[in-house]
Design a protein around this motif. Sequence first.
Motif, PDB file in Angstrom:
ATOM      1  N   GLN A  92       1.935  -1.227   0.680  1.00 52.76           N
ATOM      2  CA  GLN A  92       3.296  -1.234   1.012  1.00 52.76           C
ATOM      3  C   GLN A  92       3.329  -0.319   2.307  1.00 52.76           C
ATOM      4  OE1 GLN A  92       5.149   0.498  -2.326  1.00 52.76           O
ATOM      5  NE2 GLN A  92       5.325   2.391  -1.598  1.00 52.76           N
ATOM      6  N   ALA A  93       4.647  -0.585   3.124  1.00 50.65           N
ATOM      7  CA  ALA A  93       4.993   0.409   4.049  1.00 50.65           C
ATOM      8  C   ALA A  93       5.660   1.666   3.529  1.00 50.65           C
ATOM      9  CB  ALA A  93       5.944  -0.290   5.105  1.00 50.65           C
ATOM     10  N   ASN A  94       5.161   2.684   4.248  1.00 47.52           N
ATOM     11  CA  ASN A  94       5.855   3.885   3.674  1.00 47.52           C
ATOM     12  C   ASN A  94       5.881   5.064   4.588  1.00 47.52           C
ATOM     13  OD1 ASN A  94       3.085   5.448   3.283  1.00 47.52           O
ATOM     14  ND2 ASN A  94       2.974   4.100   1.509  1.00 47.52           N
ATOM     15  N   THR A 132      -0.033  -5.694   7.394  1.00 47.16           N
ATOM     16  CA  THR A 132       0.895  -7.076   8.007  1.00 47.16           C
ATOM     17  C   THR A 132       0.473  -8.378   7.185  1.00 47.16           C
ATOM     18  OG1 THR A 132       0.519  -5.841  10.182  1.00 47.16           O
ATOM     19  CG2 THR A 132       0.995  -8.175  10.185  1.00 47.16           C
ATOM     20  N   GLN A 170       7.086  -4.316   0.771  1.00 49.17           N
ATOM     21  CA  GLN A 170       7.527  -3.121   0.578  1.00 49.17           C
ATOM     22  C   GLN A 170       6.971  -2.569  -1.010  1.00 49.17           C
ATOM     23  OE1 GLN A 170       9.987  -1.402   2.288  1.00 49.17           O
ATOM     24  NE2 GLN A 170       9.281  -2.861   4.115  1.00 49.17           N
ATOM     25  N   ASN A 229       1.968   5.599   5.960  1.00 49.08           N
ATOM     26  CA  ASN A 229       1.274   4.133   6.250  1.00 49.08           C
ATOM     27  C   ASN A 229       2.040   3.103   6.663  1.00 49.08           C
ATOM     28  OD1 ASN A 229      -0.436   1.816   5.572  1.00 49.08           O
ATOM     29  ND2 ASN A 229      -1.703   3.079   4.365  1.00 49.08           N
ATOM     30  N   ALA A 230       1.870   2.443   7.672  1.00 49.96           N
ATOM     31  CA  ALA A 230       2.373   1.223   8.109  1.00 49.96           C
ATOM     32  C   ALA A 230       2.432   0.173   7.391  1.00 49.96           C
ATOM     33  CB  ALA A 230       1.767   0.863   9.675  1.00 49.96           C
ATOM     34  N   GLY A 231       1.474   0.182   6.414  1.00 51.50           N
ATOM     35  CA  GLY A 231       1.457  -1.036   5.724  1.00 51.50           C
ATOM     36  C   GLY A 231       0.501  -2.306   6.032  1.00 51.50           C
ATOM     37  N   VAL A 237       5.671  -6.871   6.776  1.00 55.65           N
ATOM     38  CA  VAL A 237       4.897  -5.946   5.798  1.00 55.65           C
ATOM     39  C   VAL A 237       5.397  -5.839   4.483  1.00 55.65           C
ATOM     40  CG1 VAL A 237       3.805  -4.687   7.753  1.00 55.65           C
ATOM     41  CG2 VAL A 237       5.887  -3.738   6.847  1.00 55.65           C
TER      42      VAL A 237
END
Length: 381
Positions: A214-216, A223, A81, A219-221, A79
């Motif tokens: 983005q992954a945060n 793929t 950033q 939120n998994a973001g 994912v």
Amino acid sequence: MRSGKKTKKIKITFAMKKILRYVLIIALVAGVVFTFVYLWKKSRPKKEVYELVVPEKGNIEQKTVATGKVEPRDEVAIVPQISGIVSELYKEAGQMVQVGEIIARIKVIPEMGTLNAAESRVTQANLNLTQARRVFDRTKELYESKVVVREEYENVETQLKLAQEELRNAQDNLEIVRDGIAKRSSEASNTQIRSTISGMILDVPVKVGNSVIQANTFNAGTTIATVADMNDMIFRGNIDETEVGRIREGMPLDITIGALQEQHFKAVLEYISPKSTENNGAILFEIKAAVSVPEDVFVRAGYSANAQIILDSRYDVLVIPESAVVFKEDKTFVNVFKGMDGDEQLFEEKEVVLGLSDGISVEIKEGLNTEEQIRGTLITE
């Protein structure tokens, strides 16, 4: 003349009727006789002839089957950033990647408020640097004229260096907000989506032009790709609650895959779930087993498979067909062949002690030997 012909026609008609009557009578009598013979044969006692079975040495294996699928032990979702739009894809599903290899590139779409703040910070840093340079130039002249002490000169020089560093930081921040990458740290740019493990790309669910998040923390973001090591495969399946108590970690499994029916794979049971799941009223427990895959065989992720587990076994023991066993209350018997009485087979009932059964054959612990013959299935009536 006509009268003679008419008389002759009447006689012929009468004769045909007479013949037809006799035919019907004969058919009726034949039907009665056939029915009588058929019922007589059916009423006769049946002659029973049984197959004779000789106990012999063999192996008994009690097995159970678990259904499931073969998949990589670890599938890693790659994912981003940073949020943006996919501008380039360098890999596709089925290709191999190494750790750190670039899979895709993200184009950043800056948020206007953040961009304005970053530009304002650069402007302020420029003004501070200009002021710090002027102060430094004046102080340097005074220091060279020995009007100010060295300590004051060094303090002003430090302020100038701090102002220069602040300008560089502000410029880097502006580049990151605007482009997603700073010139001074282009090698570590988070716009370049890199693989975190070595393996095969199983799926690339995005296309060029797709927006990604983005992954945060919240939120998994999105793929970008799924990567897995296809050399480390496991069988994941379910087993019924009635048999889960008879298995343990370390037991061998024989794996058959629906898409590779001629192949058999060895596996070792690694995990038995401590908690059950319910499926259509059945209580099942998840199991996992490490599968040994030959180098010349390619197993795709998600193949459906069955795993045979040997729950118990007996080797080189006396076995007979389980259908030859007679159960009476809490005892078991077989019918031992004693000879012939004319066309009739003679049997004697004999008690035996049974051992392990696989549903087709059963182990005989006591009561028989390999020289005796026992009654098997009925082959003739």
